[in-house]
Scaffold this motif. Structure first.
Motif, mmCIF file in Angstrom:
data_model
loop_
_atom_site.group_PDB
_atom_site.id
_atom_site.type_symbol
_atom_site.label_atom_id
_atom_site.label_comp_id
_atom_site.label_asym_id
_atom_site.label_seq_id
_atom_site.Cartn_x
_atom_site.Cartn_y
_atom_site.Cartn_z
ATOM 1 N N THR A 1 0.864 -1.177 0.000
ATOM 2 C CA THR A 1 0.000 0.000 0.000
ATOM 3 C C THR A 1 0.903 1.230 0.000
ATOM 4 O O THR A 1 2.120 1.116 0.173
ATOM 5 C CB THR A 1 -0.922 0.071 1.244
ATOM 6 O OG1 THR A 1 -0.102 0.257 2.409
ATOM 7 C CG2 THR A 1 -1.768 -1.176 1.407
ATOM 8 N N LYS B 1 -2.767 6.108 -4.498
ATOM 9 C CA LYS B 1 -2.938 4.709 -4.889
ATOM 10 C C LYS B 1 -2.299 4.382 -6.234
ATOM 11 O O LYS B 1 -2.503 3.306 -6.779
ATOM 12 C CB LYS B 1 -4.429 4.366 -4.951
ATOM 13 C CG LYS B 1 -5.134 4.378 -3.616
ATOM 14 C CD LYS B 1 -6.572 3.931 -3.803
ATOM 15 C CE LYS B 1 -7.284 3.754 -2.478
ATOM 16 N NZ LYS B 1 -8.633 3.203 -2.687
ATOM 17 N N GLU C 1 -8.054 -1.011 -8.419
ATOM 18 C CA GLU C 1 -9.322 -0.278 -8.426
ATOM 19 C C GLU C 1 -9.657 0.153 -9.850
ATOM 20 O O GLU C 1 -10.812 0.093 -10.279
ATOM 21 C CB GLU C 1 -9.188 0.953 -7.531
ATOM 22 C CG GLU C 1 -10.398 1.837 -7.454
ATOM 23 C CD GLU C 1 -10.148 2.992 -6.500
ATOM 24 O OE1 GLU C 1 -9.807 4.093 -6.989
ATOM 25 O OE2 GLU C 1 -10.264 2.784 -5.281
ATOM 26 N N GLY D 1 -6.560 -1.165 -5.307
ATOM 27 C CA GLY D 1 -7.880 -1.139 -4.685
ATOM 28 C C GLY D 1 -8.158 -2.414 -3.917
ATOM 29 O O GLY D 1 -7.250 -3.017 -3.336
ATOM 30 N N SER D 2 -9.398 -2.854 -3.964
ATOM 31 C CA SER D 2 -9.805 -4.043 -3.216
ATOM 32 C C SER D 2 -10.746 -4.900 -4.051
ATOM 33 O O SER D 2 -11.720 -5.443 -3.549
ATOM 34 C CB SER D 2 -10.482 -3.625 -1.898
ATOM 35 O OG SER D 2 -10.720 -4.749 -1.077
ATOM 36 N N ASP E 1 -7.958 -2.359 0.623
ATOM 37 C CA ASP E 1 -7.187 -1.769 -0.468
ATOM 38 C C ASP E 1 -5.705 -2.147 -0.373
ATOM 39 O O ASP E 1 -5.056 -1.900 0.652
ATOM 40 C CB ASP E 1 -7.297 -0.242 -0.431
ATOM 41 C CG ASP E 1 -8.650 0.264 -0.885
ATOM 42 O OD1 ASP E 1 -9.470 -0.545 -1.360
ATOM 43 O OD2 ASP E 1 -8.888 1.476 -0.787
#
Length: 198
Positions: free
Chosen positions: A47, A54, A102, A122-123, A130
């Motif tokens: 991350t 991001k 994402e 993202g997730s 995330d």
């Protein structure tokens, strides 16, 4: 570096982190990860340190060979990078698979450099939050095959393990314009080790 099979000099490259202020939350084949989630982890989870940016950057000069969806891994980008220098000095072509994006920006067939945005983490898919799953493979012919999934899922196919620990394949570029840094999260799923700096 001289390549006797091709009879020419080829320049090797050192791949850099995909996130400039990178924080690792899960390591490669960590036994604690296996105990907690019930399966082996074939990459590193990253991350942004401050969870504000991001952006996923390409790690060097390469070609986007596939993009698309996997129920398990969400939005996926796959890049093949030629002539990569590993931490141990060995040079080889590598496939890097990026999971749980994402949004995908990169296009299949696109040539990339370290300054190319691939997308945003993202997730998506089977994810609990995330992050970017960053997976390095030595197989550059069958790049859609991964040991990370138990059955075929979207663009990905289940495959044998020819992966490497990403920390043995990537470098930190602390100088401008990237100003990269690498931070351990302190989770028990994280190896207490950082990539080398350029």
């Amino acid at each position: 570096m001289w390549n006797s099979e091709r009879g020419k000099i080829i320049m090797s490259q050192k791949l850099i982190l995909p996130i400039n202020q990178c924080r690792v939350t899960a390591s490669y084949k960590n036994p604690n990860y296996h105990r907690e989630f019930g399966y082996r982890h074939y990459g590193c989870d990253f991350t942004d340190l401050n969870k504000k940016d991001k952006t996923i950057w390409a790690s060097g000069n390469g070609t986007v060979v596939e993009t698309g969806w996997s129920d398990s891994c969400g939005n996926v980008v796959i890049v093949v990078y030629p002539s990569c220098e590993l931490v141990n000095g060995k040079v080889m072509d590598l496939t890097v698979r990026y999971y749980h994006l994402e949004k995908i920006i990169a296009k299949k067939g696109q040539k990339v450099t370290k300054d190319t945005r691939l997308g945003y983490y993202g997730s998506t898919g089977a994810s609990t939050g995330d992050h970017l799953h960053f997976e390095v493979d030595t197989d550059c012919d069958y790049y859609i095959y991964t040991p990370q999934i138990g059955k075929n899922s979207g663009i990905l196919r289940t495959g044998v393990d020819t992966t490497l620990n990403p920390l043995d394949c990537i470098w930190i570029k602390p100088t401008k314009p990237d100003y990269q840094s690498f931070h351990l999260s302190g989770y028990d799923t994280v190896e207490n080790r950082k990539p080398k700096s350029l």
